[in-house]
Design a protein around this motif. Sequence first.
Motif, PDB file in Angstrom:
ATOM      1  N   GLY A 240       0.782  -1.240   0.000  1.00 35.23           N
ATOM      2  CA  GLY A 240       0.000   0.000   0.000  1.00 35.23           C
ATOM      3  C   GLY A 240       0.809   1.282   0.000  1.00 35.23           C
ATOM      4  O   GLY A 240       0.268   2.352   0.287  1.00 35.23           O
ATOM      5  N   LYS A 241       2.104   1.185  -0.313  1.00 34.18           N
ATOM      6  CA  LYS A 241       2.921   2.404  -0.286  1.00 34.18           C
ATOM      7  C   LYS A 241       3.037   3.029  -1.671  1.00 34.18           C
ATOM      8  O   LYS A 241       2.977   2.329  -2.677  1.00 34.18           O
ATOM      9  N   ARG A 242       3.264   4.311  -1.690  1.00 30.64           N
ATOM     10  CA  ARG A 242       3.653   4.977  -2.931  1.00 30.64           C
ATOM     11  C   ARG A 242       5.153   4.697  -3.113  1.00 30.64           C
ATOM     12  O   ARG A 242       5.936   4.866  -2.173  1.00 30.64           O
ATOM     13  N   VAL A 243       5.538   4.224  -4.285  1.00 29.93           N
ATOM     14  CA  VAL A 243       6.956   3.872  -4.488  1.00 29.93           C
ATOM     15  C   VAL A 243       7.447   4.437  -5.813  1.00 29.93           C
ATOM     16  O   VAL A 243       6.760   4.359  -6.832  1.00 29.93           O
ATOM     17  N   GLN A 244       8.651   4.997  -5.781  1.00 27.81           N
ATOM     18  CA  GLN A 244       9.385   5.297  -7.011  1.00 27.81           C
ATOM     19  C   GLN A 244      10.707   4.537  -6.891  1.00 27.81           C
ATOM     20  O   GLN A 244      11.376   4.626  -5.868  1.00 27.81           O
ATOM     21  N   ALA A 245      11.035   3.722  -7.876  1.00 26.62           N
ATOM     22  CA  ALA A 245      12.231   2.880  -7.769  1.00 26.62           C
ATOM     23  C   ALA A 245      13.042   3.010  -9.054  1.00 26.62           C
ATOM     24  O   ALA A 245      12.634   2.527 -10.107  1.00 26.62           O
ATOM     25  N   LEU A 246      14.177   3.691  -8.930  1.00 24.46           N
ATOM     26  CA  LEU A 246      15.034   3.917 -10.087  1.00 24.46           C
ATOM     27  C   LEU A 246      16.065   2.797 -10.156  1.00 24.46           C
ATOM     28  O   LEU A 246      16.689   2.462  -9.145  1.00 24.46           O
TER      29      LEU A 246
END
Length: 496
Positions: A240-246
């Motif tokens: 349920g988290k907002r994630v940005q993964a580069l």
Amino acid sequence: MNTITHFINGQEVDEQARYQDVYNPATGEITGRVALASKEKLEDAVAVAKAAFPAWRSTPPLKRAQIMFRFKQLLEDNAAEICNLLTAEHGKVTDDAMGELRRGIENVEYACGAPELLKGEHSRNTGPGIDSWSEFQPLGVVAGITPFNFPAMVPLWMYPMAIACGNTFILKPSERDPSAPMFIGKLLKEAGVPDGVFNIVNGDKECVDAILESPDIQAVSFVGSTPIAEYVYSKGNANGKRVQALGGAKNHAIIMPDADLDNVVDALMGAAYGSCGERCMAISVAVCVGDDVANQIVGDLKSRVSELRIGPGLENGQEMGPLITQQHYEKVAGLITNGVNEGAKLLVDGRDFSVAGHEKGYFLGGSLFDHVTPDMEIYKTEIFGPVLCVVRVDSLQTAMDMIDNHEYGNGTCIFTRDGGAARYFSDHINVGMVGVNVPLPVPAAYHSFGGWKRSLFGDLSAYGPDSVRFYTRRKTITQRWPSSGVREGTQFAFPS
Ligand code: NAD
């Protein structure tokens, strides 16, 4: 023994449990150890950050920005010491460390503009006597997980803006070079950030998993290799988290027949071998359009690569330092051997290279391959070392198709004097950051940084305007003030 612990609630804390050695890659010596947090230690930090959130979110954005101004000044004042720490644990040469820090500071400068960036949107009279506005509210506790290759800059992509937006933050730096992020993080306290607003928890997979499982962490920014980025993205999302993964990269430079080839060679040297190739924006494939271009580029590169000045990063005049660890050295050397076995032509061999007096350091010489083809492992894999692969093609379109077929889409560049070709390339190529005669098109702090395809998982890029959106959520308020005593009746139709 120098022990790098955790920084929770404004204090250094150590649970005296698990540790990992930290090395000087130029000597191979152990210079310290870093604490590896348990799930419980991470939860301590989360509890502190959660408790600090209500007061911090209510602190006027201008006051938060004023702290960022002081933080920027402290980073400038302590630049020499920070760069020494970067070189001591990462190995990069001093000039390169200074460049990294400078780019990190630019993100702090951008975060100083948070009051302007958070102003929101306002509309008067969206209906009779009705006004509406959207505001951007902080999320709560957010976390950042960062890689070894930019221990100062990448954390600074994240927490200055997250904090300036009113969030509280937990940073999990790379366990391979944790001293610079710890030193920098403590400057934030000196700048005036209240205890608990910013915390550092060092650790490995156990700590990352605890971050991804913690119900009180609202969002996660990750930068690192693609398999871990994908893991963090899917697990964080599932929770349920907002994630940005580069993630990782394989950046191609296309060299057109009309390019200024002397300048191209200069540019390729810095972009392929700077920081020992350990940059996610490093150029690792030079795609030459036509054999004439390839022959000249390869001829010039061959002598330049053989003459690279390689040594400990703190020594004046070095162009390239060591790789980060013995394990990474072996991986890169192994990939070079693979390339030879697959039939690529190794023109400069960086294996069996050593620096006098630093025989135990993780020094690899620069390597140059010609006649690399897309089916080879050295073409497909992110090598993340001082290895440049030259691929020969017969047209711009073939070069572009090759780039589009690659799993990664982080950065790319075209060298040409033809504006039409450059425009076609930048318009159509499936890559997130494009350079035209600019080998490392790393966006300025007031744009945003992000690749396409398997170089970024998530909808929003790092830093710049996207980071304001990532670290806030929109709330839209619609308001009216009816005159008292005036009955307006019930409406069953949808308001329009
Ligand atoms: P990495 O993926 O090994 O580590 C990144 C972070 O993930 C570290 O904090 C590490 O502790 C954690 N981690 C490692 N293994 C894990 C696991 N199994 N489970 C959970 N967490 C784990 O990356 P790295 O070697 O530190 O950095 C190099 C990589 O980062 C390269 O692939 C490079 O291209 C990439 N990178 C990308 C960008 C970008 O902006 N796209 C920028 C810098 C680096």
